[in-house]
Design a protein around this motif. Structure first.
Motif, PDB file in Angstrom:
ATOM      1  N   UNK A  72      14.414  17.644 -74.578  1.00 35.15           N
ATOM      2  CA  UNK A  72      13.656  18.536 -75.463  1.00 35.15           C
ATOM      3  C   UNK A  72      14.368  18.706 -76.799  1.00 35.15           C
ATOM      4  N   UNK A  73      15.682  18.832 -76.753  1.00 38.02           N
ATOM      5  CA  UNK A  73      16.473  18.934 -77.982  1.00 38.02           C
ATOM      6  C   UNK A  73      16.324  17.679 -78.828  1.00 38.02           C
ATOM      7  N   UNK A  74      16.479  16.526 -78.205  1.00 36.52           N
ATOM      8  CA  UNK A  74      16.422  15.271 -78.947  1.00 36.52           C
ATOM      9  C   UNK A  74      15.070  15.077 -79.634  1.00 36.52           C
ATOM     10  N   UNK A  75      14.000  15.341 -78.901  1.00 28.12           N
ATOM     11  CA  UNK A  75      12.656  15.152 -79.452  1.00 28.12           C
ATOM     12  C   UNK A  75      12.408  16.136 -80.595  1.00 28.12           C
ATOM     13  N   UNK A  76      12.880  17.359 -80.450  1.00 24.47           N
ATOM     14  CA  UNK A  76      12.666  18.371 -81.495  1.00 24.47           C
ATOM     15  C   UNK A  76      13.364  17.989 -82.791  1.00 24.47           C
ATOM     16  N   UNK A  77      14.554  17.377 -82.681  1.00 26.80           N
ATOM     17  CA  UNK A  77      15.258  16.934 -83.890  1.00 26.80           C
ATOM     18  C   UNK A  77      14.461  15.840 -84.596  1.00 26.80           C
ATOM     19  N   UNK A  78      13.949  14.881 -83.838  1.00 26.49           N
ATOM     20  CA  UNK A  78      13.150  13.811 -84.438  1.00 26.49           C
ATOM     21  C   UNK A  78      11.897  14.382 -85.087  1.00 26.49           C
ATOM     22  N   UNK A  79      11.263  15.330 -84.434  1.00 25.57           N
ATOM     23  CA  UNK A  79      10.068  15.951 -85.006  1.00 25.57           C
ATOM     24  C   UNK A  79      10.372  16.586 -86.360  1.00 25.57           C
ATOM     25  N   UNK A  80      11.511  17.250 -86.460  1.00 25.20           N
ATOM     26  CA  UNK A  80      11.881  17.854 -87.738  1.00 25.20           C
ATOM     27  C   UNK A  80      12.093  16.783 -88.797  1.00 25.20           C
ATOM     28  N   UNK A  81      12.787  15.706 -88.438  1.00 23.85           N
ATOM     29  CA  UNK A  81      13.027  14.629 -89.402  1.00 23.85           C
ATOM     30  C   UNK A  81      11.727  13.950 -89.822  1.00 23.85           C
ATOM     31  N   UNK A  82      10.727  14.010 -88.943  1.00 22.03           N
ATOM     32  CA  UNK A  82       9.419  13.418 -89.260  1.00 22.03           C
ATOM     33  C   UNK A  82       8.539  14.389 -90.044  1.00 22.03           C
ATOM     34  N   UNK A  83       9.062  15.571 -90.363  1.00 21.87           N
ATOM     35  CA  UNK A  83       8.293  16.554 -91.108  1.00 21.87           C
ATOM     36  C   UNK A  83       7.326  17.340 -90.263  1.00 21.87           C
ATOM     37  N   UNK A  84       7.526  17.317 -88.936  1.00 20.11           N
ATOM     38  CA  UNK A  84       6.602  17.984 -88.016  1.00 20.11           C
ATOM     39  C   UNK A  84       7.250  19.160 -87.291  1.00 20.11           C
TER      40      UNK A  84
END
Length: 431
Positions: free
Chosen positions: A402-414
């Motif tokens: 969950x942590x890993x996916x949330x970081x990617x989402x932030x980097x994707x502007x989401x």
């Protein structure tokens, strides 16, 4: 062990990785064991080159010395291994021998009764030449559940040739200096930072390190023990990453770039001088070497520690990394333990270092390390006042993912820094 080092160790998640200083001991000849006839399976995460060859040779040598014992090898892509292993363990069809990452992931396996207790079975070179500190990352409640094989601290691996081309004469020690270095690389027409965000965890490593810089050791321990992420340092770490990402330091298409698969991966970009640096663990030199045009180590590869964050609560010089090990499933035959003891001997550990270009845990084998970047990694790690494992390992598979996916989402502007914390808290509440 350095008595001043404080390591994040808890019953919920073993995060200590210990001090692994280079030191000499007298080697001993491994005992072949005597587990009788046995057919076993081995799962590892090496899919190319010398790593695959290491396992094939190591198994062949062990089988030769132990008539009646056979080991079937299965090579699984690193990003697929944890999920497949968890499924196999839960279905009762686990491999006998498998890669163990430790932390909360191992703690969950211990709680489920899925691992063999190795505490009273370690012998020979594995007992005499591997420090207690190395075993701490493979232990829970004073019991050992894995044989450590490599210490893998993180940091920034870079091309010295590209840094020279960009006019970078000193390694960055602060985030401001890192941003300045990325601007110089961009001015020279070089992608500053390679990032394989498609696999999620490489992107999350940036957040992990910034959390290590922003959060105190006590806050990190509280998060591991209680899954408490109330301190504002967790949001600050996300804000730091968001600000750094806004300077556009990463390779074009980083969100769809893999970490370790082929020349177009982030490791491949470093291997082929298509990007200046990559944040990764100490397994990276071997991966990079397997992706160079001649499949040999990158001659100009260098390393520096993750920069400090001004005003952060983390202790300067703190390090993060893992200790890769191998476990036996609870119902594995005795020959499994014999094989793990064999993995811990100096000869096998030296072969491991040469195959993977990663620091071994056996202190006799460490004497064979010649690469300056590996010496620098070990020196920084051994001097660190505090060390923790990768945060997704500490928190276990569900919270870590969950942590890993949330970081990617932030980097994707989401997503936002606050969304990262909420995602972790929500996942922890379900654990």
């Amino acid at each position: 062990m350095n008595s001043t080092r404080r390591s994040l160790i808890s019953a919920a998640a073993i995060a200590a990785v210990g001090t692994l200083a280079l030191s000499g001991c007298t080697a001993s000849t491994p005992d072949g064991g005597g587990g009788g006839d046995a057919a076993m399976t081995l799962w590892h995460n090496s899919t190319t080159g010398p790593g695959v060859e290491f396992w094939e040779q190591t198994v062949a040598d062990f089988e030769k010395d132990n008539p009646g014992v056979t080991i079937e090898i299965q090579s699984i892509q690193n990003e697929d291994l944890d999920g497949k292993l968890q499924t196999a363990l839960n279905s009762g069809d686990a491999p006998d021998i498998f890669l163990q990452r430790g932390g909360g992931k191992m703690a969950a396996m211990v709680k489920a009764g899925q691992l063999k207790d190795l505490t009273d079975s370690i012998e020979g070179g594995a007992a005499e030449e591997i420090s207690d500190a190395a075993y701490s990352a493979s232990s829970l409640d004073d019991k050992i559940y894995a044989m450590p094989v490599a210490v893998l601290p993180g940091g920034l691996f870079y091309s010295q040739d590209l840094f020279d081309e960009a006019g970078i004469t000193e390694n960055p020690t602060t985030m401001d200096e890192l941003e300045a270095a990325t601007e110089k690389l961009k001015a020279a027409g070089i992608d500053p930072v390679a990032l394989g965000a498609k696999d999620a965890w490489p992107a999350a490593h940036w957040y992990y390190w910034l959390a290590l810089r922003e959060c105190s050791a006590e806050t990190l321990a509280k998060a591991a023990d209680e899954m408490n992420f109330d301190d504002d340092c967790w949001v600050r770490a996300g804000e730091d990453l968001q600000a750094f990402a806004a300077t556009e330091p990463f390779n074009s298409g980083f969100l769809t770039t893999t970490a370790q698969q082929g020349a177009g991966s982030s490791a491949g970009l470093i291997a082929n001088h298509q990007a200046g640096m990559e944040l990764m663990g100490a397994w990276n030199p071997g991966v990079i070497g397997s992706l160079t045009p001649d499949q040999k180590p990158l001659p100009d590869l260098s390393w520096f520690p993750f920069p400090e964050v001004e005003g952060g609560d983390g202790e300067a010089g703190s390090m993060m990394g893992g200790v890769d090990g191998y476990s036996c499933s609870v119902d594995a035959p005795d020959a499994c333990v014999d094989f793990l003891n064999y993995l811990g001997t100096s000869d096998v550990q030296t072969a491991y270092y040469k195959a993977f270009n990663a620091p071994p845990v056996n202190t006799v084998a460490q004497e064979a390390v010649t690469e300056q970047y590996l010496k620098d990694i070990l020196a920084a790690y051994n001097a660190a006042p505090y060390a923790t494992q990768w945060l997704d390992t500490v928190y276990g598979q569900n919270v870590g993912n969950a942590l890993n996916v949330a970081v990617v989402n932030m980097l994707a502007g989401q997503g936002t820094p606050e969304d990262i914390v909420k995602a972790v808290q929500d996942a922890a509440a379900k654990a």
